[in-house]
Design a protein around this motif. Structure first.
Motif, PDB file in Angstrom:
ATOM      1  N   ILE A  27       0.794  -1.503   0.119  1.00 54.42           N
ATOM      2  CA  ILE A  27      -0.330  -0.135   0.468  1.00 54.42           C
ATOM      3  C   ILE A  27       0.722   1.332  -0.045  1.00 54.42           C
ATOM      4  O   ILE A  27       1.719   1.587   0.776  1.00 54.42           O
ATOM      5  CB  ILE A  27      -0.709  -0.158   1.281  1.00 54.42           C
ATOM      6  CG1 ILE A  27      -1.699  -1.554   1.472  1.00 54.42           C
ATOM      7  CG2 ILE A  27      -1.825   1.640   1.359  1.00 54.42           C
ATOM      8  CD1 ILE A  27      -3.034  -1.447   0.108  1.00 54.42           C
ATOM      9  N   ASN A  28       0.339   1.915  -0.825  1.00 52.54           N
ATOM     10  CA  ASN A  28       1.180   3.315  -0.836  1.00 52.54           C
ATOM     11  C   ASN A  28       0.765   4.774  -0.509  1.00 52.54           C
ATOM     12  O   ASN A  28       1.060   5.505  -0.618  1.00 52.54           O
ATOM     13  CB  ASN A  28       1.692   3.771  -2.323  1.00 52.54           C
ATOM     14  CG  ASN A  28       2.051   2.897  -2.587  1.00 52.54           C
ATOM     15  OD1 ASN A  28       3.480   2.149  -2.860  1.00 52.54           O
ATOM     16  ND2 ASN A  28       2.578   2.208  -4.245  1.00 52.54           N
ATOM     17  N   VAL A  29      -0.027   4.642   0.557  1.00 50.59           N
ATOM     18  CA  VAL A  29      -0.831   5.259   1.253  1.00 50.59           C
ATOM     19  C   VAL A  29      -0.615   5.250   2.628  1.00 50.59           C
ATOM     20  O   VAL A  29      -0.162   3.810   2.982  1.00 50.59           O
ATOM     21  CB  VAL A  29      -2.078   6.011   0.994  1.00 50.59           C
ATOM     22  CG1 VAL A  29      -2.431   6.404  -0.145  1.00 50.59           C
ATOM     23  CG2 VAL A  29      -3.225   4.665   1.643  1.00 50.59           C
ATOM     24  N   PRO A  30      -0.416   6.432   3.836  1.00 49.12           N
ATOM     25  CA  PRO A  30      -0.920   5.952   4.977  1.00 49.12           C
ATOM     26  C   PRO A  30      -1.298   4.545   5.347  1.00 49.12           C
ATOM     27  O   PRO A  30      -2.078   4.820   5.155  1.00 49.12           O
ATOM     28  CB  PRO A  30      -0.551   7.411   5.463  1.00 49.12           C
ATOM     29  CG  PRO A  30      -0.571   8.128   4.979  1.00 49.12           C
ATOM     30  CD  PRO A  30      -0.722   7.663   3.702  1.00 49.12           C
ATOM     31  N   VAL A  31      -1.129   3.841   6.106  1.00 50.50           N
ATOM     32  CA  VAL A  31      -2.132   2.846   6.984  1.00 50.50           C
ATOM     33  C   VAL A  31      -2.373   2.424   8.348  1.00 50.50           C
ATOM     34  O   VAL A  31      -0.888   3.005   9.046  1.00 50.50           O
ATOM     35  CB  VAL A  31      -2.129   1.643   6.194  1.00 50.50           C
ATOM     36  CG1 VAL A  31      -2.890   0.050   6.629  1.00 50.50           C
ATOM     37  CG2 VAL A  31      -1.798   1.127   4.906  1.00 50.50           C
ATOM     38  N   TYR A  32      -3.011   3.209   8.665  1.00 49.81           N
ATOM     39  CA  TYR A  32      -3.510   3.279  10.275  1.00 49.81           C
ATOM     40  C   TYR A  32      -4.210   1.950  10.955  1.00 49.81           C
ATOM     41  O   TYR A  32      -5.193   2.001  10.137  1.00 49.81           O
ATOM     42  CB  TYR A  32      -4.470   4.710  10.970  1.00 49.81           C
ATOM     43  CG  TYR A  32      -3.913   5.812  10.528  1.00 49.81           C
ATOM     44  CD1 TYR A  32      -2.932   5.969  11.163  1.00 49.81           C
ATOM     45  CD2 TYR A  32      -3.822   6.414   9.172  1.00 49.81           C
ATOM     46  CE1 TYR A  32      -1.996   7.226  10.835  1.00 49.81           C
ATOM     47  CE2 TYR A  32      -2.824   7.492   8.888  1.00 49.81           C
ATOM     48  CZ  TYR A  32      -2.357   8.271   9.584  1.00 49.81           C
ATOM     49  OH  TYR A  32      -1.625   9.214   9.349  1.00 49.81           O
ATOM     50  N   PHE A  33      -4.044   1.860  12.240  1.00 57.59           N
ATOM     51  CA  PHE A  33      -4.716   0.064  12.490  1.00 57.59           C
ATOM     52  C   PHE A  33      -5.460   0.420  13.373  1.00 57.59           C
ATOM     53  O   PHE A  33      -5.078   1.863  14.887  1.00 57.59           O
ATOM     54  CB  PHE A  33      -3.982  -0.744  12.718  1.00 57.59           C
ATOM     55  CG  PHE A  33      -3.205  -0.893  11.792  1.00 57.59           C
ATOM     56  CD1 PHE A  33      -3.842  -2.450  10.952  1.00 57.59           C
ATOM     57  CD2 PHE A  33      -1.738  -0.498  11.272  1.00 57.59           C
ATOM     58  CE1 PHE A  33      -3.092  -2.719   9.837  1.00 57.59           C
ATOM     59  CE2 PHE A  33      -1.284  -1.040   9.935  1.00 57.59           C
ATOM     60  CZ  PHE A  33      -1.545  -2.185   9.149  1.00 57.59           C
ATOM     61  N   VAL A  34      -6.641   0.300  14.465  1.00 60.63           N
ATOM     62  CA  VAL A  34      -7.970   0.183  15.414  1.00 60.63           C
ATOM     63  C   VAL A  34      -7.620  -1.857  16.455  1.00 60.63           C
ATOM     64  O   VAL A  34      -7.623  -2.457  15.568  1.00 60.63           O
ATOM     65  CB  VAL A  34      -8.580   0.249  15.275  1.00 60.63           C
ATOM     66  CG1 VAL A  34      -9.937  -0.022  16.457  1.00 60.63           C
ATOM     67  CG2 VAL A  34      -9.039   1.793  14.526  1.00 60.63           C
ATOM     68  N   ASN A  35      -7.163  -1.192  17.387  1.00 64.64           N
ATOM     69  CA  ASN A  35      -6.992  -2.931  18.155  1.00 64.64           C
ATOM     70  C   ASN A  35      -8.133  -3.630  17.934  1.00 64.64           C
ATOM     71  O   ASN A  35      -9.102  -3.015  19.234  1.00 64.64           O
ATOM     72  CB  ASN A  35      -6.351  -3.059  19.427  1.00 64.64           C
ATOM     73  CG  ASN A  35      -5.792  -4.008  19.838  1.00 64.64           C
ATOM     74  OD1 ASN A  35      -5.194  -4.574  19.657  1.00 64.64           O
ATOM     75  ND2 ASN A  35      -6.358  -4.025  21.480  1.00 64.64           N
ATOM     76  N   GLY A  36      -8.337  -4.628  17.837  1.00 68.86           N
ATOM     77  CA  GLY A  36      -9.499  -5.341  17.839  1.00 68.86           C
ATOM     78  C   GLY A  36      -8.820  -6.803  18.585  1.00 68.86           C
ATOM     79  O   GLY A  36      -8.191  -7.175  19.577  1.00 68.86           O
ATOM     80  N   ASN A  37     -10.445  -7.754  19.027  1.00 70.03           N
ATOM     81  CA  ASN A  37     -10.320  -8.570  20.524  1.00 70.03           C
ATOM     82  C   ASN A  37      -9.606  -9.173  19.530  1.00 70.03           C
ATOM     83  O   ASN A  37      -8.459  -9.973  20.581  1.00 70.03           O
ATOM     84  CB  ASN A  37     -11.978  -8.912  20.534  1.00 70.03           C
ATOM     85  CG  ASN A  37     -12.463  -9.097  19.468  1.00 70.03           C
ATOM     86  OD1 ASN A  37     -12.457  -8.761  18.287  1.00 70.03           O
ATOM     87  ND2 ASN A  37     -12.437 -10.821  19.337  1.00 70.03           N
ATOM     88  N   HIS A  38      -9.014 -10.193  18.220  1.00 71.69           N
ATOM     89  CA  HIS A  38      -8.156 -11.610  18.195  1.00 71.69           C
ATOM     90  C   HIS A  38      -7.001 -10.401  18.049  1.00 71.69           C
ATOM     91  O   HIS A  38      -6.068 -11.411  17.736  1.00 71.69           O
ATOM     92  CB  HIS A  38      -8.979 -11.611  16.316  1.00 71.69           C
ATOM     93  CG  HIS A  38      -9.709 -12.541  16.669  1.00 71.69           C
ATOM     94  ND1 HIS A  38      -9.562 -13.563  17.392  1.00 71.69           N
ATOM     95  CD2 HIS A  38     -11.313 -11.642  16.878  1.00 71.69           C
ATOM     96  CE1 HIS A  38     -11.388 -14.405  16.552  1.00 71.69           C
ATOM     97  NE2 HIS A  38     -11.981 -14.032  17.215  1.00 71.69           N
ATOM     98  N   ASP A  39      -6.273  -9.029  18.298  1.00 71.68           N
ATOM     99  CA  ASP A  39      -5.173  -8.743  18.050  1.00 71.68           C
ATOM    100  C   ASP A  39      -3.950  -8.949  19.227  1.00 71.68           C
ATOM    101  O   ASP A  39      -4.558  -9.271  20.612  1.00 71.68           O
ATOM    102  CB  ASP A  39      -5.051  -7.336  17.618  1.00 71.68           C
ATOM    103  CG  ASP A  39      -5.846  -7.303  16.165  1.00 71.68           C
ATOM    104  OD1 ASP A  39      -5.219  -7.294  15.060  1.00 71.68           O
ATOM    105  OD2 ASP A  39      -6.972  -6.560  15.849  1.00 71.68           O
ATOM    106  N   SER A  40      -2.579  -9.014  19.017  1.00 69.69           N
ATOM    107  CA  SER A  40      -1.655  -8.692  19.378  1.00 69.69           C
ATOM    108  C   SER A  40      -1.454  -7.419  19.719  1.00 69.69           C
ATOM    109  O   SER A  40      -0.686  -6.704  18.757  1.00 69.69           O
ATOM    110  CB  SER A  40      -0.629  -9.327  19.695  1.00 69.69           C
ATOM    111  OG  SER A  40       0.108  -8.971  20.538  1.00 69.69           O
ATOM    112  N   VAL A  41      -1.707  -6.421  20.521  1.00 69.98           N
ATOM    113  CA  VAL A  41      -1.704  -4.653  20.617  1.00 69.98           C
ATOM    114  C   VAL A  41       0.384  -4.865  20.819  1.00 69.98           C
ATOM    115  O   VAL A  41      -0.168  -3.721  19.635  1.00 69.98           O
ATOM    116  CB  VAL A  41      -2.563  -3.879  21.893  1.00 69.98           C
ATOM    117  CG1 VAL A  41      -1.848  -4.406  23.259  1.00 69.98           C
ATOM    118  CG2 VAL A  41      -2.518  -2.343  21.180  1.00 69.98           C
ATOM    119  N   ALA A  42       0.862  -5.452  21.073  1.00 68.22           N
ATOM    120  CA  ALA A  42       2.273  -4.920  20.601  1.00 68.22           C
ATOM    121  C   ALA A  42       2.705  -5.402  19.317  1.00 68.22           C
ATOM    122  O   ALA A  42       3.596  -4.056  18.585  1.00 68.22           O
ATOM    123  CB  ALA A  42       3.196  -5.893  22.020  1.00 68.22           C
ATOM    124  N   THR A  43       2.398  -6.262  18.914  1.00 61.90           N
ATOM    125  CA  THR A  43       2.331  -6.290  17.806  1.00 61.90           C
ATOM    126  C   THR A  43       1.920  -5.859  16.848  1.00 61.90           C
ATOM    127  O   THR A  43       3.032  -5.246  15.427  1.00 61.90           O
ATOM    128  CB  THR A  43       2.052  -7.914  17.404  1.00 61.90           C
ATOM    129  OG1 THR A  43       2.696  -8.813  18.388  1.00 61.90           O
ATOM    130  CG2 THR A  43       2.993  -8.713  15.815  1.00 61.90           C
TER     131      THR A  43
END
Length: 263
Positions: A74-90
């Motif tokens: 992806i060539n535009v900025p990418v932002y992420f939200v933490n979900g219940n399946h995610d590892s927040v540190a990773t």
């Protein structure tokens, strides 16, 4: 008339530890790769891409390695939200460098802000080990972080959070999926109601919109697979008839247009 700003939102990619990992007979890696190909082939690129949570299905390092491989295209900025399946540190290590972290602790809630084209964007983290998953909960610190924005800011404001704040009319969903103190979230948003563009999330694996006190809450489809959430269902039911999807949101000076697409 061209919009002032455009962002694309995807959600709930549920990548597994291998490219051939399947869930409900669907390969999430293939779904996300198809979306990225469509995204990159589009003649107009948005200002940014937002993933509203559950990048991974199992929180494994291998799943995030695959995510990093895919999002590198992806060539535009990418932002992420933490979900219940995610590892927040990773997940934090996938963050776009333009994001302002709310805390220097990699295991802290993933809440942050960014500004673009005279618009303010705020990401909240409603994951909490104090409630059974997949329920969400807004901690006092998250509510305070939100109120600091809603009670003092002046720019048009957009909020992203993985979980929906209210019951949706499907028995299992209403018992297991919302933010348990969604009313606290809603009350904290009210001071900014006149400049609030919307609250955008995922988690439901289905597009859905709720409006309350002039505030619009909008969830997008999963980029992998969907659930039905009929009013009589007391279990999550996989919906093979509804394909993968994403949301394109366009900001004009006086209104917002949010369009759901499937692929």
């Amino acid at each position: 008339m061209q919009p002032k700003l455009t962002f694309v939102q995807i959600s709930d990619s549920h990548l597994g530890p291998t490219r051939d990992f399947e869930k409900h007979g669907v390969r999430p890696y293939d779904c996300l790769q198809r979306f990225i190909t469509l995204f990159n082939d589009a003649p107009l690129q948005p200002d940014f891409l937002l993933h509203s949570g559950d990048v991974s299905d199992d929180g494994s390092p291998a799943s995030y390695a695959l995510a990093s491989e895919l999002f590198a295209q992806i060539n535009v900025p990418v932002y992420f939200v933490n979900g219940n399946h995610d590892s927040v540190a990773t997940l934090r290590r996938l963050m776009d460098a333009n994001a302002t972290a709310h805390s220097g602790n990699p295991d802290a809630p993933l809440s942050y802000t960014f500004d673009l084209k005279d618009e303010r964007f705020l990401v909240l983290d409603a994951f909490s080990e104090t409630v059974p998953q997949p329920l969400g909960f807004m901690s006092e610190a998250q509510i305070a972080f939100l109120r600091a924005e809603t009670e003092s800011g002046t720019l048009p404001l957009t909020v992203f959070v993985h979980y929906p704040p209210f019951e949706m009319g499907s028995p299992w969903l209403d018992e297991h999926m919302p933010i348990t103190n969604g009313e606290d979230l809603h009350q904290a948003l009210l001071p900014a109601r006149d400049r609030l563009r919307g609250v955008f999330g995922g988690h439901l694996h289905r597009p859905c919109q709720t409006t309350r006190n002039g505030i619009t809450y909008c969830t997008t489809a999963s980029v992998a697979f969907q659930y039905t959430w009929h009013g009589w269902e007391d279990l999550p039911i996989y919906d093979p008839a509804t394909p993968s999807g994403y949301l394109v949101t366009r900001y004009f000076d006086r209104h917002v247009v949010a369009t759901h697409y499937s692929f």
